[in-house]
Scaffold this active site. Structure first.
Site, short mmCIF file in Angstrom:
data_model
loop_
_atom_site.label_atom_id
_atom_site.label_comp_id
_atom_site.label_asym_id
_atom_site.label_seq_id
_atom_site.Cartn_x
_atom_site.Cartn_y
_atom_site.Cartn_z
CB THR A 1 -0.97 0.01 1.20
OG1 THR A 1 -0.23 -0.18 2.40
CG2 THR A 1 -2.03 -1.04 1.05
CE LYS B 1 0.29 -3.15 3.19
NZ LYS B 1 0.22 -2.48 4.50
CB THR C 1 -2.72 -3.36 7.39
OG1 THR C 1 -3.97 -2.91 7.83
CG2 THR C 1 -2.66 -4.86 7.47
CD GLU D 1 4.47 7.43 3.50
OE1 GLU D 1 4.48 8.24 2.59
OE2 GLU D 1 4.29 6.21 3.34
CG ASN E 1 1.28 11.34 9.10
OD1 ASN E 1 0.46 10.48 8.87
ND2 ASN E 1 2.57 11.12 9.20
#
Ligand code: ADP
Ligand code: MG
Length: 696
Positions: free
Chosen positions: A141, A167, A178, A263, A389
């Site tokens: 993702t 992942k 997730t 991220e 974010n």
């Protein structure tokens, strides 16, 4: 990548996402023992709920995974959709529906486009192969790269394989956070034993991962064992222990890869706590340090702020009532002791700061209390993380047909974010517009997938800031490997330059122009960079003559540049192309000459009157006794070369740098190609990150 016997994989786009792969299949020819470790979140997604009721167990044949939609908080329909998908896959594969497991990741609270998945099941069943990479891609993702690995273990003298892909939790919105992992093995193990091993391996790995503090609705680790290796069932104690050790090591490797790919992350953080009263305490404390926002921010800034480490330990120990005393601890950062015996112990903060710029930062805390010891993995907290974010939630959209996409048009960002972005960007666009920058591309930045992607990204960013980039690439390690493979033996280097025989130069050309150059061109053009591959021979771009070593030594087919066809390059730049140059020179004798990429980059920069010349390499910059020099004049650099503190490959670079400055290039940068987006950080910030060499 080796995959266990009897397993096959498939991946496809089923239309949940617009273009990218969004469905994956793991299939076993033989029925498997299956184990699972699932999220303890009470808002568990439908497929997790389904698996929880059936694992551990036996007779399993397949796992179907989708990304783009989590099928969480979707009510009774969510469970019905899971049942429908299991039935469809069972039918397509010709196996009982009860033998199918599933997992999902993506947006929460949106019903699955179940018809698309049902059609997808048929497609997956048809396209099975050993291409595990496709499956690993389909479950991504916010991940920036695939994560997969394998191990081979001997059981009863027979080789057994464990292969896994996963992942990660992007650090962004909770609905995307997730973590999924799928492990397969051809060992024969009963479900109960398998479950125990998987739980312990997960405790020692994925559970010590802290990317953000939100627990996902969909986290799941599955392990299938089909026995197809022909090895006897695992019962022997020593063999069980060996297998479990390898299983754990796979999980640790994947957990580290997830942390590294968090991220906005620029660094992998590893925190080891030892001397704790027990294992559970060690784990909890290590995780509290790796998860501390203040520690993470300090690591982003390469600030050896050990106070925050002990403060995190103290706070957690205090609130949990652990019998540990931070005052008695010893804290080590990147191997340097910073606190010991109740007081600060560190002597050389500058050198430690330099060490903290490495892409991996390791913190050790010895509590001197007991024998509990554990490691936790996380990442730093970067500006990017906050930027992303602050504006994320409005970006994910699900259409009525269940297609999930991201709308990141500028209009959807908040006004303050847009203002900051535009002001920053515009000032650089003014400064850089129409200027030429030559980038020497080499080292890890050319090898590691995530770094390759960030390089391609950066080149495009430079273009959008109005800069005209030219890339000159090396290929050292790959040339060495190919030469060795062809039986030419190890290359000899003189002052960082490869002695190149008449036969070797053909290999050099084949690797540089034929392979590396075209790979870089494809990499960049995947991002529409308008890259064109150019060999130094094309249009007589690099004219060369034979170069001799310092004392007249014969270096073989090594050339030095006599002339650069800058008209040709200028024409490409004016038309908006990004030239990617392989440093092969054309001799007067019509032969190809091997030209050191560092010197080629310098000559090209001079002939193009480039504003900037940038070297991407595998060290933090130019070092002086292991200390990073962040800025230096040409004169001082000359003195350092003469003093002998710059050697090998860096010596070749330093000479090239002086040549470029002498020839009129305004500034030369040597930056760490192992840091993602280093190119941008160096050019678009005032302090920069590597070494800047100025004219006198
Ligand atoms: P590239 O592939 O980027 O051309 P090289 O290996 O040719 O990299 O050159 C960089 C190497 O030079 C460094 O990895 C380091 O081992 C060596 N080196 C020698 N002296 C220095 C120095 N003073 N500063 C930095 N690197 C140095
Ligand atoms: Mg080199």
């Amino acid at each position: 990548m080796k995959i266990p016997k009897g397993f096959s994989f498939a991946a496809m786009n089923a239309g949940i996402k617009t273009l990218r792969k969004d469905m994956a299949l793991v299939y076993s020819e033989l029925p498997c023992s299956a184990a699972g470790v699932l999220t303890v979140n009470k808002a568990r997604a439908a497929p997790v709920e389904d698996a929880a009721g059936r694992l551990p167990g036996s007779g399993f044949r397949a796992i179907v995974v989708n990304s783009g939609n989590a099928n969480a908080l979707t009510g009774p329909e969510g469970r019905e959709d899971v049942a429908a998908i299991h039935a469809a896959l069972g039918k397509a594969l010709g196996v009982p529906r009860e033998s199918v497991l599933s997992a999902s990741t993506g947006v929460i609270g949106v019903r699955l486009p179940v018809q698309k998945l049902i059609l997808g099941c048929a497609g997956l069943a048809r396209s099975r192969s050993d291409a595990i990479v496709g499956a690993a891609e389909a479950i991504m993702t916010t991940d920036t790269r695939v994560k997969l690995t394998h191990r081979v273990v001997s059981v009863g003298g027979i080789a057994v394989t464990i292969a896994a892909f996963c992942k990660g939790a992007g650090m962004i919105a909770p609905e995307m956070a997730t973590m999924l992992a799928f492990l397969t093995t051809d060992a024969s193990i009963d479900p109960k034993t398998l479950q125990g091993m998987l739980e312990r391996a997960t405790l020692a790995s994925f559970n010590n991962l802290t990317v953000d503090n939100d627990m996902s609705t969909n986290d799941a680790v599955f392990l299938l064992a089909n026995g197809a290796s022909g090895a006897p069932p695992l019962r022997d104690k020593a063999e069980l222990a060996n297998f479990e050790a390898q299983l754990t090591s796979i999980c640790v490797e994947l957990a580290r890869a997830i942390a590294e790919d968090g991220e906005g992350a620029t660094k992998l953080v590893e925190v080891r706590v030892s001397g704790a009263p027990d294992l559970a305490t060690a784990r909890d404390l290590a995780k509290s340090v790796a998860g501390s926002s203040l520690v993470k921010a300090a690591i982003f800034g390469a600030d050896p702020n050990w106070g925050r480490v002990l403060s995190a330990i103290g706070a957690r120990a205090g609130s949990r009532g652990y019998p540990v005393d931070p005052h008695a601890a010893r804290v080590t950062i990147q191997g340097d002791v910073v606190f010991d015996l109740g007081r600060p112990a560190h002597k050389d903060p500058a050198s430690l700061r330099a060490k903290m710029r490495e892409p991996q930062v390791k913190i050790d805390v010895d509590l001197r209390k007991g024998s509990g010891e554990a490691t936790s993995w996380g990442c730093d907290l970067s500006y990017d993380y906050v930027k992303i974010n602050a504006d994320y939630t409005s970006l994910t959209q699900a259409s009525p047909e269940g297609v999930v996409s991201r709308d990141d048009r500028l209009t959807r960002y908040s006004p303050s974010f847009k203002r900051a972005l535009l002001v920053e960007a515009l000032s650089y666009i003014q400064k850089f517009d129409g200027k030429r920058a030559v980038v020497k591309y080499g080292g890890a930045a050319m090898v590691k997938d995530s770094l390759k992607a960030s390089f391609a990204n950066d080149i495009n960013l430079l273009r959008s800031a109005g800069l005209l980039p030219v890339v000159v690439h090396g290929g050292g390690p790959e040339i060495s490997r190919t030469l060795e493979k062809l039986g030419a033996g190890k290359s000899e280097f003189v002052d960082g330059i490869r002695v190149t025989g008449a036969e070797d130069v053909k290999v050099v050309e084949m690797v540089l122009t034929g392979r590396i150059n075209s790979e870089i061109v494809s990499l960049l053009n995947q991002e529409d960079a308008n890259a064109v591959g150019v060999s130094g021979k094309d249009a007589g771009l690099l004219r060369a003559r034979r170069l001799y070593g310092k004392d007249g030594r014969d270096l073989g087919m090594v050339g030095e540049i006599t002339q650069v066809n800058h008209m040709y390059l200028s024409m490409l730049l004016e038309k908006g192309y990004v030239p990617i140059i392989s440093p092969v020179g054309l001799g007067e004798d019509g032969e190809g000459y091997n030209i050191n990429a560092d010197t080629a980059a310098a000559e090209i920069a001079v002939s193009l009157k480039a504003e900037k010349l940038i070297y991407l390499t595998d060290v933090a910059g130019i070092l002086d006794h292991e200390e990073l020099i962040s800025e230096i004049s040409a004169k001082d650099l000359r003195a350092k070369i003469d003093s002998g503190s710059i050697r090998g490959g860096m010596a070749a670079k330093a000479e090239s740098i002086l040549r470029a400055l002498d020839g009129g290039v305004t500034s030369v940068h040597v930056i760490d190609g192992r840091t993602p987006h280093g190119l941008i950080a160096e050019l678009f910030t005032d302090t920069g990150i590597g070494t800047l060499v100025r004219r006198d």
